[in-house]
Scaffold this active site. Sequence first.
Site, PDB file in Angstrom:
ATOM      1  N   HIS A  96       0.833  -1.214   0.000  1.00 50.42           N
ATOM      2  CA  HIS A  96       0.000   0.000   0.000  1.00 50.42           C
ATOM      3  C   HIS A  96       0.866   1.262   0.000  1.00 50.42           C
ATOM      4  CE1 HIS A  96      -3.476  -2.550   0.626  1.00 50.42           C
ATOM      5  NE2 HIS A  96      -2.890  -3.085   1.688  1.00 50.42           N
ATOM      6  N   ASP A 269      -5.996   1.597   5.065  1.00 54.76           N
ATOM      7  CA  ASP A 269      -4.625   1.226   4.699  1.00 54.76           C
ATOM      8  C   ASP A 269      -4.199   1.848   3.377  1.00 54.76           C
ATOM      9  OD1 ASP A 269      -6.211  -0.352   3.104  1.00 54.76           O
ATOM     10  OD2 ASP A 269      -5.398  -2.268   3.774  1.00 54.76           O
TER      11      ASP A 269
END
Length: 370
Positions: A96, A269
């Site tokens: 991410h 996230d």
Amino acid sequence: MKIGIPKEIKKGEGRVALIPANIEDLVNKGHEIFVETDAGKIAGFSNNDYESVGAKIINSKKDTYAISDIIVKVKEPVKEELNFFEPGPVIFSFLHLAANHNLTKIFIDGNSTAIAFESVRIDKEAPILEPMSEIAGKMSIIVASNLLSTHNGGSGVLLGGSSGVYRGNVVILGGGTAGYSAAMSAYGLGAHVIILEKNMDRIRYLNQILPNGISVLMSNLHNLRDYIGNANILIGSVYIPDSKAPRIISRDMIQQMDKGSVIVDIAIDQGGCIETSKPTSHEDPIFIQEDIIHYGVTNMPGAYPRTSTEALSVNMYPFLVKLVANEDIHSSLRKEKSLREAVNIFQGKVTSKPIADEFNYKFEDIEELL
């Protein structure tokens, strides 16, 4: 190839990247597997479980990284692991990076190679990410419905209502895997459920497969304003591949919600899709903004490590086999399009355009670099 499985040290993270059955298969294929001591303990896999199938147990995290050609882990490296990428081993993990400039810069400065689980795609599907999204979606309703109780500071609304009493309202932003799973879980508890989705093809598909009791509406400013204010639970599950999540819900919309309502931002996230959201941990999962309970845990499936580990390992393993099948990682990347396109950073160069655009780095085509 030498494959390292470190123990996860992100707060509240109990998953491990590979189960012993997959380790045994890798050993039989001729690979050396190094598992940091107690890496699988919380998920229910002992050191002996790994040793019995041919893995070597390593007592030091530093040594696990140093000895490995490739590190396979669940979540992105955290503070104690950041010095291991100069360039260190290839890393294959959830990353991410579009929401994490610091880690992106560390990979760049260290000339590291980082391959992201969430960037692996087959025909626009994300086979490693999707089982975790499914778990997070289901979990979001379990968590939120519990937070609605007054002893947790909630409004006291029982999601499924009771005979002669209205049901709770659940509004879900995004109709992907997480949103679908959240909707089905909320519907199963008897809630009134609305999904707000932007993609018309996805809306048509959801209308075909979902029960009639779940409404799927176009996500636009008018509908967001109309429905957010009545939500007892708001689930943020907006996801744009490899990109930072767009903040589609503003503070003034949140101010229209009833006191003690609950927000779960599954997209946290990737930066979160709600203006008032911020990252939290399993140890300290909630905070209050505008009299609304916010839950922003960035590794939600880590709360159910046995289920999540097995789901992750089963779905990720075929891609790992392809990644380590050749004499070096570069050869594997040349042969496997799905893995090649999952490379976010290659020897310090940014090969993901959304990440390059987010942080104003030069984008380099992986096809040319290989």
